[in-house]
Scaffold this motif. Sequence first.
Motif, mmCIF file in Angstrom:
data_model
loop_
_atom_site.group_PDB
_atom_site.id
_atom_site.type_symbol
_atom_site.label_atom_id
_atom_site.label_comp_id
_atom_site.label_asym_id
_atom_site.label_seq_id
_atom_site.Cartn_x
_atom_site.Cartn_y
_atom_site.Cartn_z
ATOM 1 N N MET A 1 0.825 -1.193 0.000
ATOM 2 C CA MET A 1 0.000 0.000 0.000
ATOM 3 C C MET A 1 0.868 1.255 0.000
ATOM 4 O O MET A 1 1.867 1.325 0.744
ATOM 5 C CB MET A 1 -0.907 0.015 1.228
ATOM 6 C CG MET A 1 -2.102 -0.895 1.100
ATOM 7 S SD MET A 1 -3.207 -0.389 -0.252
ATOM 8 C CE MET A 1 -3.853 1.153 0.420
ATOM 9 N N PRO A 2 0.542 2.242 -0.830
ATOM 10 C CA PRO A 2 1.253 3.510 -0.775
ATOM 11 C C PRO A 2 1.216 4.072 0.643
ATOM 12 O O PRO A 2 0.182 4.046 1.305
ATOM 13 C CB PRO A 2 0.473 4.391 -1.749
ATOM 14 C CG PRO A 2 -0.175 3.443 -2.695
ATOM 15 C CD PRO A 2 -0.500 2.234 -1.877
ATOM 16 N N GLY A 3 2.350 4.542 1.106
ATOM 17 C CA GLY A 3 2.451 5.065 2.452
ATOM 18 C C GLY A 3 3.003 4.076 3.450
ATOM 19 O O GLY A 3 3.545 4.477 4.489
ATOM 20 N N ASP A 4 2.872 2.768 3.162
ATOM 21 C CA ASP A 4 3.407 1.765 4.084
ATOM 22 C C ASP A 4 4.915 1.601 3.936
ATOM 23 O O ASP A 4 5.620 1.369 4.931
ATOM 24 C CB ASP A 4 2.723 0.411 3.857
ATOM 25 C CG ASP A 4 1.283 0.390 4.346
ATOM 26 O OD1 ASP A 4 0.870 1.364 5.009
ATOM 27 O OD2 ASP A 4 0.565 -0.583 4.059
ATOM 28 N N VAL A 5 5.380 1.702 2.703
ATOM 29 C CA VAL A 5 6.805 1.539 2.427
ATOM 30 C C VAL A 5 7.248 2.652 1.482
ATOM 31 O O VAL A 5 6.631 2.827 0.424
ATOM 32 C CB VAL A 5 7.109 0.169 1.781
ATOM 33 C CG1 VAL A 5 8.614 0.017 1.516
ATOM 34 C CG2 VAL A 5 6.607 -0.965 2.656
ATOM 35 N N PRO A 6 8.285 3.426 1.815
ATOM 36 C CA PRO A 6 8.784 4.452 0.888
ATOM 37 C C PRO A 6 9.310 3.801 -0.394
ATOM 38 O O PRO A 6 9.778 2.654 -0.372
ATOM 39 C CB PRO A 6 9.914 5.132 1.666
ATOM 40 C CG PRO A 6 9.688 4.764 3.092
ATOM 41 C CD PRO A 6 9.037 3.422 3.085
ATOM 42 N N PRO A 7 9.227 4.511 -1.527
ATOM 43 C CA PRO A 7 9.715 3.938 -2.790
ATOM 44 C C PRO A 7 11.146 3.424 -2.709
ATOM 45 O O PRO A 7 11.458 2.373 -3.283
ATOM 46 C CB PRO A 7 9.594 5.115 -3.760
ATOM 47 C CG PRO A 7 8.477 5.937 -3.219
ATOM 48 C CD PRO A 7 8.589 5.828 -1.734
ATOM 49 N N ALA A 8 12.023 4.130 -1.989
ATOM 50 C CA ALA A 8 13.428 3.721 -1.926
ATOM 51 C C ALA A 8 13.618 2.420 -1.147
ATOM 52 O O ALA A 8 14.670 1.777 -1.262
ATOM 53 C CB ALA A 8 14.264 4.826 -1.291
ATOM 54 N N GLU A 9 12.605 2.020 -0.361
ATOM 55 C CA GLU A 9 12.741 0.828 0.467
ATOM 56 C C GLU A 9 11.907 -0.352 -0.025
ATOM 57 O O GLU A 9 11.775 -1.355 0.667
ATOM 58 C CB GLU A 9 12.349 1.162 1.912
ATOM 59 C CG GLU A 9 13.233 2.227 2.551
ATOM 60 C CD GLU A 9 12.771 2.592 3.957
ATOM 61 O OE1 GLU A 9 11.946 1.824 4.527
ATOM 62 O OE2 GLU A 9 13.210 3.632 4.478
ATOM 63 N N MET A 10 11.350 -0.234 -1.223
ATOM 64 C CA MET A 10 10.551 -1.332 -1.775
ATOM 65 C C MET A 10 11.434 -2.551 -2.008
ATOM 66 O O MET A 10 12.510 -2.451 -2.611
ATOM 67 C CB MET A 10 9.890 -0.898 -3.078
ATOM 68 C CG MET A 10 8.780 0.113 -2.898
ATOM 69 S SD MET A 10 7.216 -0.644 -2.391
ATOM 70 C CE MET A 10 6.622 -1.228 -3.972
ATOM 71 N N ARG A 11 10.972 -3.712 -1.570
ATOM 72 C CA ARG A 11 11.733 -4.945 -1.769
ATOM 73 C C ARG A 11 11.642 -5.389 -3.225
ATOM 74 O O ARG A 11 10.694 -5.009 -3.947
ATOM 75 C CB ARG A 11 11.205 -6.049 -0.861
ATOM 76 C CG ARG A 11 9.803 -6.521 -1.206
ATOM 77 C CD ARG A 11 9.299 -7.582 -0.231
ATOM 78 N NE ARG A 11 8.027 -8.149 -0.656
ATOM 79 C CZ ARG A 11 6.837 -7.605 -0.423
ATOM 80 N NH1 ARG A 11 6.766 -6.461 0.250
ATOM 81 N NH2 ARG A 11 5.738 -8.196 -0.846
#
Length: 419
Positions: free
Chosen positions: A204-214
């Motif tokens: 979900m947007p807001g749960d994980v910043p783009p730079a930290e997406m697995r």
Amino acid sequence: MNTPPAIAATSVARPPLKSLDDALAQLLAHAAPLAGAQTVSTFDADGRVLAESVVSALQVPPEDNSSMDGYAVRSADVMQACAELRVSQRIAAGAAGVALEPGTVARIFTGAPIPAHADAVVMQEDCEILENKPGFVHIAAQPRLGQWIRRAGEDVMRGSMVLSKGERLTPAAIGLAASIGMNQLLVARKPRVALFSTGDELVMPGDVPPAEMRPGAIYNSNRFFLRAILLRMGCEVNDFGIVPDQREATLEALRSASASSDLILTSGGVSVGEEDHIKPAVQQLGSLDLWQIAIKPGKPFAYGKVGQAHFIGLPGNPVSSFVTFLVLVRPFLLKLQGATDVTPRPVAMTAHFDWPRADKRREFLRVRRNGSGGLDLFANQSSGVLTSAVWGDGIVDNPAGKSIQRGDVVQFIPFSEVI
């Protein structure tokens, strides 16, 4: 030496792709209008579907009235321009005048009732108040009989049906209902829709910043635009969020949704992969038909039942999900509400582009109207490019096997018609 007989290779023939028209007809056959209706304030009826026709108890306008600020006259008194007549009365909107005396005029305003014996209105720009002759006006233009008069009942006649059962209400229709005194309207019940997102790759947007997406993770975009369209269609949406890729979690979510929903809607998760649990879960709890539809984008589609709730599974690619919702789910939801007009009305427009790659499937191309009265094509028509649906303001419904040359007339469906 005996040689074993050759074993003939066998293959399972795939069923032919289903045409969109056939798929829609089958889908709508399952969409019996929902039982129950509710009375709502006319203020709150935008987008709702009428559950009964609206018949007028009065005529609109209720009496002849002026469509212009000016002077009500007897046309026989103004046989030629330059007449000078006495102003015998003043009639404002909401007031009632008296019968117009011969040789006089009535000062009148827009919406005011026409006095008896007056048969025309001269707008004030063609009149001049005489300073040297108080109470008189100079009529500079000879009127035509009936000029600037709105006749009683010319909009609505008493006893006429002004809105039909099954009609989806627009702002103009709401205004029309109000004009005949309707402060409440009987409308179809809102469809209750359970919205599912499946897939452990979804974030979900807001749960994980783009730079930290697995690696392999994607933001859940389908959930957002599907919910938005459902709300615009007047549905009650119960968002079940992201259901984990686990059989028991999927079964529990489907059981819960089926008890309180008219439709369960998902995107993705109905293929044959080991982590796709929607398909076997729906089959375990109810029934499921998987269709391969001859459209592009949006070939995979599923319809079934879980208990008394309908189930629809959309493709996972965002544009496929978006287009399939517009051409199949939207008509289905309108039919559930008893709407009589469920399919969009395409507009013939000129293509300002070439599309030489004719496909075997019926295509829905994302396009945009330009300032020259034609349509431009978004360069990338991939089913994963949601940018195309934002840049565009509609889709071209292109028949199977048809290429397009610049200047051809095509069938355009504006998004304003279906969203």
